[in-house]
Motif scaffolding. Structure first.
Motif, short mmCIF file in Angstrom:
data_model
loop_
_atom_site.label_atom_id
_atom_site.label_comp_id
_atom_site.label_asym_id
_atom_site.label_seq_id
_atom_site.Cartn_x
_atom_site.Cartn_y
_atom_site.Cartn_z
N LEU A 196 8.95 14.99 -6.74
CA LEU A 196 9.50 14.62 -5.43
C LEU A 196 8.81 13.38 -4.88
CD1 LEU A 196 9.76 18.15 -3.73
CD2 LEU A 196 11.65 16.80 -4.67
N MET A 197 7.48 13.37 -4.97
CA MET A 197 6.72 12.24 -4.41
C MET A 197 7.05 10.94 -5.14
SD MET A 197 3.15 14.30 -4.01
CE MET A 197 2.07 12.93 -3.72
N ALA A 198 7.17 11.02 -6.45
CA ALA A 198 7.45 9.81 -7.23
C ALA A 198 8.84 9.26 -6.91
CB ALA A 198 7.33 10.12 -8.72
N ASP A 199 9.68 10.10 -6.33
CA ASP A 199 11.03 9.67 -5.96
C ASP A 199 11.11 9.34 -4.46
OD1 ASP A 199 13.64 9.12 -6.83
OD2 ASP A 199 14.38 11.09 -6.20
N GLY A 200 9.96 9.10 -3.84
CA GLY A 200 9.97 8.57 -2.48
C GLY A 200 9.78 9.56 -1.36
N VAL A 201 9.41 10.80 -1.69
CA VAL A 201 9.24 11.82 -0.65
C VAL A 201 7.81 11.76 -0.11
CG1 VAL A 201 9.16 14.31 -0.24
CG2 VAL A 201 11.06 13.32 -1.53
N THR A 202 7.68 11.79 1.23
CA THR A 202 6.35 11.78 1.85
C THR A 202 6.09 13.04 2.69
OG1 THR A 202 7.31 10.40 3.59
CG2 THR A 202 6.03 9.26 1.89
N THR A 203 7.12 13.84 2.95
CA THR A 203 6.94 15.12 3.64
C THR A 203 7.77 16.18 2.93
OG1 THR A 203 6.60 14.10 5.82
CG2 THR A 203 7.30 16.40 5.81
N VAL A 204 7.18 17.34 2.70
CA VAL A 204 7.89 18.44 2.04
C VAL A 204 7.65 19.73 2.81
CG1 VAL A 204 8.14 19.78 -0.10
CG2 VAL A 204 7.53 17.36 -0.23
N GLU A 205 8.71 20.43 3.12
CA GLU A 205 8.58 21.78 3.67
C GLU A 205 8.51 22.73 2.49
OE1 GLU A 205 10.89 25.50 5.29
OE2 GLU A 205 11.04 24.35 3.45
N ILE A 206 7.60 23.70 2.55
CA ILE A 206 7.50 24.71 1.48
C ILE A 206 7.54 26.10 2.11
CG2 ILE A 206 6.09 25.64 -0.40
CD1 ILE A 206 4.91 22.90 -0.86
N LYS A 207 8.43 26.94 1.58
CA LYS A 207 8.58 28.29 2.11
C LYS A 207 7.81 29.29 1.24
CE LYS A 207 13.36 27.12 3.31
NZ LYS A 207 13.21 26.83 4.74
N VAL A 257 8.85 3.74 2.23
CA VAL A 257 9.02 3.44 0.82
C VAL A 257 9.74 2.11 0.70
CG1 VAL A 257 10.11 4.19 -1.33
CG2 VAL A 257 9.14 5.89 0.21
N CYS A 258 9.27 1.25 -0.20
CA CYS A 258 10.04 0.06 -0.54
C CYS A 258 10.73 0.33 -1.86
CB CYS A 258 9.16 -1.17 -0.63
SG CYS A 258 10.13 -2.66 -0.98
N TRP A 259 12.04 0.19 -1.86
CA TRP A 259 12.86 0.53 -3.02
C TRP A 259 13.35 -0.75 -3.71
CZ3 TRP A 259 13.47 5.86 -3.56
CH2 TRP A 259 13.25 6.64 -2.41
N GLN A 260 13.47 -0.68 -5.03
CA GLN A 260 14.02 -1.78 -5.81
C GLN A 260 15.54 -1.67 -5.79
OE1 GLN A 260 11.88 -4.08 -7.91
NE2 GLN A 260 13.81 -5.10 -7.40
N VAL A 261 16.14 -2.00 -4.65
CA VAL A 261 17.60 -1.91 -4.51
C VAL A 261 18.08 -3.13 -3.70
CG1 VAL A 261 17.73 0.62 -4.62
CG2 VAL A 261 17.42 -0.50 -2.39
N ASP A 262 19.38 -3.41 -3.80
CA ASP A 262 19.95 -4.53 -3.05
C ASP A 262 20.57 -4.10 -1.73
OD1 ASP A 262 19.23 -6.33 -5.03
OD2 ASP A 262 21.07 -5.93 -6.19
N SER A 263 20.76 -2.79 -1.56
CA SER A 263 21.30 -2.27 -0.29
C SER A 263 20.85 -0.82 -0.16
CB SER A 263 22.83 -2.32 -0.30
OG SER A 263 23.33 -1.36 -1.22
N PRO A 264 20.72 -0.32 1.09
CA PRO A 264 20.24 1.06 1.24
C PRO A 264 21.22 2.09 0.67
CG PRO A 264 20.69 0.05 3.39
CD PRO A 264 20.83 -1.03 2.38
N GLY A 265 22.51 1.73 0.60
CA GLY A 265 23.50 2.64 0.03
C GLY A 265 23.22 2.98 -1.42
N GLY A 299 16.74 7.71 -11.92
CA GLY A 299 16.20 6.36 -12.03
C GLY A 299 14.91 6.23 -11.23
N ASP A 300 14.16 5.21 -11.58
CA ASP A 300 12.86 4.99 -10.95
C ASP A 300 13.01 3.82 -9.98
OD1 ASP A 300 10.24 4.83 -10.30
OD2 ASP A 300 9.52 4.21 -12.28
N LEU A 301 13.35 4.10 -8.73
CA LEU A 301 13.68 3.04 -7.78
C LEU A 301 12.52 2.68 -6.85
CD1 LEU A 301 17.31 4.02 -6.63
CD2 LEU A 301 16.58 2.77 -8.66
N VAL A 302 11.47 3.48 -6.86
CA VAL A 302 10.38 3.26 -5.90
C VAL A 302 9.51 2.08 -6.37
CG1 VAL A 302 8.29 4.24 -4.87
CG2 VAL A 302 10.30 5.68 -5.20
N LYS A 303 9.42 1.05 -5.52
CA LYS A 303 8.50 -0.07 -5.80
C LYS A 303 7.13 0.23 -5.22
CE LYS A 303 9.58 -4.48 -5.17
NZ LYS A 303 10.19 -5.73 -4.64
N THR A 304 7.13 0.67 -3.96
CA THR A 304 5.88 0.92 -3.24
C THR A 304 6.08 2.11 -2.32
OG1 THR A 304 5.45 -1.45 -3.21
CG2 THR A 304 4.18 -0.13 -1.67
#
Ligand code: NIG
Ligand code: FE
Length: 426
Positions: A132-143, A377-385, A393-398
């Motif tokens: 999850l974190m590697a895909d741009g998640v910074t907060t996770v709820e866990i039950k 997160v800074c993503w390697q994309v040309d638009s937020p859509g 895919g691995d879209l996370v730059k930073t």
């Protein structure tokens, strides 16, 4: 210009566009800069408007789009074992209900979770958390909810807290003790009594949950039983949320709204009166397309009605071993668009600002605004859509967590804001 008139920052990021998600919309700033001090955003706007500053760290992102860090507001990330065998059984035509009758389903995860040591649960949940974190998640709820006894529910909540203490991610903990019936009980009311008398008071006393959740369904607990459990949560000062109207319409959503629930989740079977109740109570609709897909459901949540009444829609993985073995929130954003016809802008709002609201943390998280925590997160994309477009895919730059860059893959969290969510040992 004198030194005194400079603004003092810890870090500045520039060289990318920003979708701030303020108000649930992209709210775009092109060629932006973000200034951070003490883990919070102190300046955001067009880079050429940035006043004179002094900073310790200057980062040029070299293109891409910045969004708030993604927030996964509904997961069951901590569990023992897995249920890949049941997946094969289901593919061979055995139903979810039949598997449950044979002692599988939630009961098998309860057995495996009770048997596992805390170290084993931390290790297995960490692998999922890292995805999850590697895909741009910074907060996770866990039950919790695979323990179903005081000790094993506390064990799950401790494991969740440990993950948040040791890794650069914010963990919100939810006590889902009313998830299913444990083997020791055969009377549902007696189990609810036990939760109200023994489990919830201890969880509250130890400060080990941020909210309380229940599964309101024919195969779980009735609206009346959940209402009783919620009254106890309310008396202990804990906000509530609910798994409701997933397989049938029992009235759980409207009942939870009467408790000003933070969220009602799944909600494929809600009706207009439920949507109205949610709008009045400010309850967020949490959409879980991973479970809808895995269970091959056909009844979709009433998106048009939710829009019409202005109910905020969040999107989450529901990561769990049975109905949603999903480890990418971005994939859920895609599925919310393809299966439920959300727009990519709604999907991104659902994984940021509306997810923050579903966790009661929208004042500090979920959008990029002055004063909020610097999770982005800074993503390697040309638009937020594009975030809803790619399947994987691995879209996370930073990835920036509380004002510090951390890729979420191998950086142990030295950048905490000084919290300790462990609770004392049981
Ligand atoms: O959110 N709906 C109930 N609980 C989980 C499934 C749990 C399981 O099958 O292990 C859910 O989908
Ligand atoms: Fe769930």
């Amino acid at each position: 210009m004198t030194r005194d008139s400079l603004i003092t920052l810890d870090s500045v990021w520039r060289g990318a566009h920003v979708a701030t998600m303020k108000g649930g919309q992209y709210s775009i700033i092109e060629n932006a800069a973000i200034g951070v001090r003490g883990g919070r955003i102190v300046w955001i706007g067009k880079a050429h408007d940035l006043p004179a500053y002094q900073t310790q760290h200057e980062h040029d992102l070299g293109g891409g789009w910045i969004t708030p860090g993604l927030i996964d507001c509904h997961t069951h990330l901590v569990f023992g074992g897995n249920r890949a065998g049941e997946f094969e059984q289901r593919l061979n035509g055995v139903s979810y209900q039949d598997i449950a009758k044979q002692g599988g389903g939630i009961a098998s995860s309860v057995r495996a979770t009770r048997e596992a040591s805390e170290a084993e649960l931390v290790a297995s949940a960490l692998r999922r958390l890292k995805s999850l974190m590697a895909d741009g998640v910074t907060t996770v709820e866990i039950k919790s909810g695979y323990g179903l006894s005081l000790d094993s529910e506390l064990k799950m909540l401790r494991v969740a807290g440990k993950l948040g203490d040791e890794w650069p991610v914010t963990i919100k903990r939810t006590c889902l003790a009313a998830h299913a019936m444990p083997p020791e009980f055969d009377d549902k009311d007696a189990y609810i009594d036990y939760l109200c008398e023994k489990v919830l008071p201890k969880v509250a006393q130890l400060g080990m949950a941020d909210a309380v959740d229940a599964f309101c369904e024919g195969i779980a607990f009735s609206t009346e039983q959940v209402a009783r459990y919620f009254r106890t949560a309310e008396s202990l000062g804990l906000p509530v949320k609910i798994h409701a109207e997933q397989l049938s319409s029992l009235g759980g959503t409207a009942m939870a709204s009467s408790f000003k629930a933070l969220s009602a989740d799944h909600i494929e079977f809600i009706e207009e009166s439920d949507v109205k109740a949610m709008a009045e109570s400010g309850t967020v609709a949490v959409l879980l397309p991973g479970a809808f897909f895995t269970l091959k459901e056909t009844q979709r949540p009433p998106i048009a009605l939710l829009r019409q009444y202005g109910v905020p829609m969040a999107i989450a993985t529901d990561a769990n071993p049975g109905t949603s073995p999903a480890l990418s929130l971005r994939l859920m954003m895609n599925m919310a668009c393809t299966l439920f016809a959300l727009t990519p802008e709604e999907a991104l709002a659902g994984a940021t600002i509306h997810a923050a609201k579903a966790l009661g943390m929208a004042d500090s998280h979920g959008s990029l605004e002055i004063g909020k925590v610097a999770d982005f997160v800074c993503w390697q994309v040309d638009s937020p859509g594009e975030l809803s477009y790619w399947l994987g895919g691995d879209l996370v730059k930073t990835r920036v967590y509380e004002g510090k860059q951390s890729d979420g893959k191998n950086s142990q969290g030295s950048n905490r804001l000084g919290k300790n969510s462990q609770g004392e040992p049981a």
